[in-house]
Design a protein around this motif. Sequence first.
Motif, PDB file in Angstrom:
ATOM      1  N   ASN A  90       0.851  -1.190   0.000  1.00 51.16           N
ATOM      2  CA  ASN A  90       0.000   0.000   0.000  1.00 51.16           C
ATOM      3  C   ASN A  90       0.886   1.239   0.000  1.00 51.16           C
ATOM      4  OD1 ASN A  90      -2.049   1.816   0.204  1.00 51.16           O
ATOM      5  ND2 ASN A  90      -2.495   1.405   2.336  1.00 51.16           N
ATOM      6  N   LYS A  91       0.879   1.997  -1.085  1.00 56.16           N
ATOM      7  CA  LYS A  91       1.735   3.173  -1.219  1.00 56.16           C
ATOM      8  C   LYS A  91       0.987   4.473  -0.953  1.00 56.16           C
ATOM      9  CE  LYS A  91       4.750   0.876  -4.478  1.00 56.16           C
ATOM     10  NZ  LYS A  91       5.317   0.862  -5.813  1.00 56.16           N
ATOM     11  N   VAL A  92      -0.223   4.376  -0.461  1.00 60.16           N
ATOM     12  CA  VAL A  92      -1.016   5.547  -0.125  1.00 60.16           C
ATOM     13  C   VAL A  92      -1.141   5.586   1.390  1.00 60.16           C
ATOM     14  CG1 VAL A  92      -3.297   6.614  -0.326  1.00 60.16           C
ATOM     15  CG2 VAL A  92      -2.301   5.436  -2.286  1.00 60.16           C
ATOM     16  N   ALA A  93      -0.901   6.754   1.987  1.00 59.33           N
ATOM     17  CA  ALA A  93      -1.043   6.882   3.436  1.00 59.33           C
ATOM     18  C   ALA A  93      -2.509   6.661   3.809  1.00 59.33           C
ATOM     19  CB  ALA A  93      -0.573   8.254   3.896  1.00 59.33           C
ATOM     20  N   THR A  94      -2.753   5.744   4.725  1.00 59.81           N
ATOM     21  CA  THR A  94      -4.097   5.382   5.134  1.00 59.81           C
ATOM     22  C   THR A  94      -4.215   5.540   6.639  1.00 59.81           C
ATOM     23  OG1 THR A  94      -4.197   3.762   3.349  1.00 59.81           O
ATOM     24  CG2 THR A  94      -5.840   3.552   5.102  1.00 59.81           C
ATOM     25  N   TYR A  95      -5.248   6.239   7.096  1.00 64.60           N
ATOM     26  CA  TYR A  95      -5.459   6.476   8.517  1.00 64.60           C
ATOM     27  C   TYR A  95      -6.901   6.160   8.852  1.00 64.60           C
ATOM     28  CZ  TYR A  95      -1.032   8.649   7.852  1.00 64.60           C
ATOM     29  OH  TYR A  95       0.276   8.841   7.510  1.00 64.60           O
ATOM     30  N   TYR A  96      -7.106   5.427   9.950  1.00 66.78           N
ATOM     31  CA  TYR A  96      -8.438   5.016  10.373  1.00 66.78           C
ATOM     32  C   TYR A  96      -8.897   5.866  11.548  1.00 66.78           C
ATOM     33  CZ  TYR A  96      -7.585   1.118   7.316  1.00 66.78           C
ATOM     34  OH  TYR A  96      -7.319   0.370   6.216  1.00 66.78           O
ATOM     35  N   LEU A  97     -10.121   6.364  11.469  1.00 63.59           N
ATOM     36  CA  LEU A  97     -10.696   7.206  12.513  1.00 63.59           C
ATOM     37  C   LEU A  97     -12.078   6.681  12.879  1.00 63.59           C
ATOM     38  CD1 LEU A  97      -9.893  10.708  11.010  1.00 63.59           C
ATOM     39  CD2 LEU A  97      -8.699   9.602  12.891  1.00 63.59           C
ATOM     40  N   GLU A  98     -12.417   6.782  14.158  1.00 69.01           N
ATOM     41  CA  GLU A  98     -13.754   6.454  14.625  1.00 69.01           C
ATOM     42  C   GLU A  98     -14.336   7.637  15.363  1.00 69.01           C
ATOM     43  OE1 GLU A  98     -14.584   2.932  16.981  1.00 69.01           O
ATOM     44  OE2 GLU A  98     -12.938   1.951  15.943  1.00 69.01           O
ATOM     45  N   ASN A  99     -15.627   7.830  15.232  1.00 66.24           N
ATOM     46  CA  ASN A  99     -16.355   8.847  15.993  1.00 66.24           C
ATOM     47  C   ASN A  99     -15.627  10.180  15.973  1.00 66.24           C
ATOM     48  OD1 ASN A  99     -18.382   6.958  16.579  1.00 66.24           O
ATOM     49  ND2 ASN A  99     -17.125   6.125  18.210  1.00 66.24           N
ATOM     50  N   THR A 100     -15.153  10.684  17.095  1.00 62.69           N
ATOM     51  CA  THR A 100     -14.493  11.987  17.129  1.00 62.69           C
ATOM     52  C   THR A 100     -13.002  11.842  17.449  1.00 62.69           C
ATOM     53  OG1 THR A 100     -15.182  12.234  19.426  1.00 62.69           O
ATOM     54  CG2 THR A 100     -16.602  13.237  17.745  1.00 62.69           C
ATOM     55  N   MET A 101     -12.374  10.801  16.944  1.00 62.81           N
ATOM     56  CA  MET A 101     -10.950  10.563  17.156  1.00 62.81           C
ATOM     57  C   MET A 101     -10.092  11.506  16.324  1.00 62.81           C
ATOM     58  SD  MET A 101     -10.809   6.376  17.021  1.00 62.81           S
ATOM     59  CE  MET A 101      -9.096   6.423  16.607  1.00 62.81           C
ATOM     60  N   SER A 102      -8.809  11.633  16.735  1.00 61.93           N
ATOM     61  CA  SER A 102      -7.811  12.365  15.949  1.00 61.93           C
ATOM     62  C   SER A 102      -6.676  11.429  15.612  1.00 61.93           C
ATOM     63  CB  SER A 102      -7.250  13.552  16.737  1.00 61.93           C
ATOM     64  OG  SER A 102      -8.243  14.530  16.923  1.00 61.93           O
ATOM     65  N   SER A 103      -5.990  11.735  14.514  1.00 61.56           N
ATOM     66  CA  SER A 103      -4.825  10.976  14.095  1.00 61.56           C
ATOM     67  C   SER A 103      -3.845  11.945  13.451  1.00 61.56           C
ATOM     68  CB  SER A 103      -5.227   9.900  13.081  1.00 61.56           C
ATOM     69  OG  SER A 103      -4.118   9.098  12.745  1.00 61.56           O
ATOM     70  N   TYR A 104      -2.592  11.540  13.378  1.00 62.08           N
ATOM     71  CA  TYR A 104      -1.571  12.349  12.721  1.00 62.08           C
ATOM     72  C   TYR A 104      -1.097  11.638  11.467  1.00 62.08           C
ATOM     73  CZ  TYR A 104      -1.397  15.358  16.778  1.00 62.08           C
ATOM     74  OH  TYR A 104      -1.736  16.241  17.754  1.00 62.08           O
ATOM     75  N   ALA A 105      -0.749  12.420  10.452  1.00 68.36           N
ATOM     76  CA  ALA A 105      -0.297  11.871   9.184  1.00 68.36           C
ATOM     77  C   ALA A 105       0.851  12.717   8.648  1.00 68.36           C
ATOM     78  CB  ALA A 105      -1.441  11.876   8.170  1.00 68.36           C
ATOM     79  N   ILE A 106       1.766  12.075   7.943  1.00 71.08           N
ATOM     80  CA  ILE A 106       2.829  12.788   7.237  1.00 71.08           C
ATOM     81  C   ILE A 106       2.640  12.518   5.758  1.00 71.08           C
ATOM     82  CG2 ILE A 106       5.310  12.966   6.820  1.00 71.08           C
ATOM     83  CD1 ILE A 106       5.731  12.117   9.734  1.00 71.08           C
ATOM     84  N   VAL A 107       2.588  13.585   4.970  1.00 69.30           N
ATOM     85  CA  VAL A 107       2.373  13.442   3.528  1.00 69.30           C
ATOM     86  C   VAL A 107       3.209  14.487   2.794  1.00 69.30           C
ATOM     87  CG1 VAL A 107       0.322  14.911   3.532  1.00 69.30           C
ATOM     88  CG2 VAL A 107       0.596  13.204   1.737  1.00 69.30           C
ATOM     89  N   LYS A 108       3.695  14.107   1.622  1.00 74.80           N
ATOM     90  CA  LYS A 108       4.500  15.007   0.778  1.00 74.80           C
ATOM     91  C   LYS A 108       3.574  15.804  -0.132  1.00 74.80           C
ATOM     92  CE  LYS A 108       7.851  14.899  -2.966  1.00 74.80           C
ATOM     93  NZ  LYS A 108       8.463  14.003  -3.960  1.00 74.80           N
ATOM     94  N   THR A 109       3.802  17.125  -0.179  1.00 67.16           N
ATOM     95  CA  THR A 109       3.027  17.972  -1.093  1.00 67.16           C
ATOM     96  C   THR A 109       3.693  17.991  -2.465  1.00 67.16           C
ATOM     97  OG1 THR A 109       4.228  20.022  -0.636  1.00 67.16           O
ATOM     98  CG2 THR A 109       2.383  19.481   0.828  1.00 67.16           C
ATOM     99  N   ASP A 110       2.968  18.480  -3.461  1.00 67.33           N
ATOM    100  CA  ASP A 110       3.598  18.727  -4.762  1.00 67.33           C
ATOM    101  C   ASP A 110       4.311  20.085  -4.705  1.00 67.33           C
ATOM    102  OD1 ASP A 110       1.659  20.728  -5.075  1.00 67.33           O
ATOM    103  OD2 ASP A 110       0.670  19.767  -6.777  1.00 67.33           O
ATOM    104  N   ALA A 111       4.826  20.559  -5.819  1.00 67.82           N
ATOM    105  CA  ALA A 111       5.593  21.806  -5.862  1.00 67.82           C
ATOM    106  C   ALA A 111       4.754  23.042  -5.535  1.00 67.82           C
ATOM    107  CB  ALA A 111       6.246  21.970  -7.234  1.00 67.82           C
ATOM    108  N   ASN A 112       3.426  22.890  -5.510  1.00 65.20           N
ATOM    109  CA  ASN A 112       2.537  24.006  -5.189  1.00 65.20           C
ATOM    110  C   ASN A 112       1.940  23.902  -3.791  1.00 65.20           C
ATOM    111  OD1 ASN A 112       2.705  25.356  -7.752  1.00 65.20           O
ATOM    112  ND2 ASN A 112       1.578  23.615  -8.584  1.00 65.20           N
ATOM    113  N   GLY A 113       2.396  22.924  -2.994  1.00 69.39           N
ATOM    114  CA  GLY A 113       1.878  22.758  -1.638  1.00 69.39           C
ATOM    115  C   GLY A 113       0.533  22.059  -1.574  1.00 69.39           C
ATOM    116  N   ILE A 114       0.242  21.192  -2.556  1.00 61.29           N
ATOM    117  CA  ILE A 114      -1.066  20.544  -2.642  1.00 61.29           C
ATOM    118  C   ILE A 114      -0.924  19.037  -2.454  1.00 61.29           C
ATOM    119  CG2 ILE A 114      -3.058  20.104  -4.149  1.00 61.29           C
ATOM    120  CD1 ILE A 114      -2.439  22.816  -5.490  1.00 61.29           C
ATOM    121  N   ILE A 115      -1.887  18.451  -1.719  1.00 62.74           N
ATOM    122  CA  ILE A 115      -2.003  17.004  -1.593  1.00 62.74           C
ATOM    123  C   ILE A 115      -3.382  16.595  -2.087  1.00 62.74           C
ATOM    124  CG2 ILE A 115      -0.411  16.925   0.374  1.00 62.74           C
ATOM    125  CD1 ILE A 115      -2.922  16.462   2.171  1.00 62.74           C
TER     126      ILE A 115
END
Length: 128
Positions: A83-108
């Motif tokens: 799996n080469k896509v960052a995947t995060y699971y959330l339930e109800n009102t949970m929080s999670s942290y993720a690290i992701v690379k933006t493109d040259a314009n700061g977009i994901i």
Amino acid sequence: MLAIPQGIGGGGGGLQAGSATPVYADVVPTDWTDLDLSGVTGAVTCLALLKITATSAKITTSNGAIYLRTNGDLLIPFNTSINKVATYYLENTMSSYAIVKTDANGIIEMKVNPGPQDLTIFVEAFIT
């Protein structure tokens, strides 16, 4: 928001503090959708540390997922044995942290499954 120790980062790049203002607070659709982080990161390629919070109880099982990838990537979640896509699971009102690379314009790109889901996303910090 993440506290950045003095002496880390600075004018030439490195670790930078994010923003206490969310970059997204709305319903995330089930199709890939651009998320512009450049208001916090600038229009540059960077690694962004995101805090993602489910703001409603719409996700009621551990099957609720948010997928993140660099804008323009064609990677598909669970399309191969790796799996080469960052995947995060959330339930109800949970929080999670993720690290992701933006493109040259700061977009994901992001999407949820099942969905749509109400999420709030903050850029806690980023590395240029």
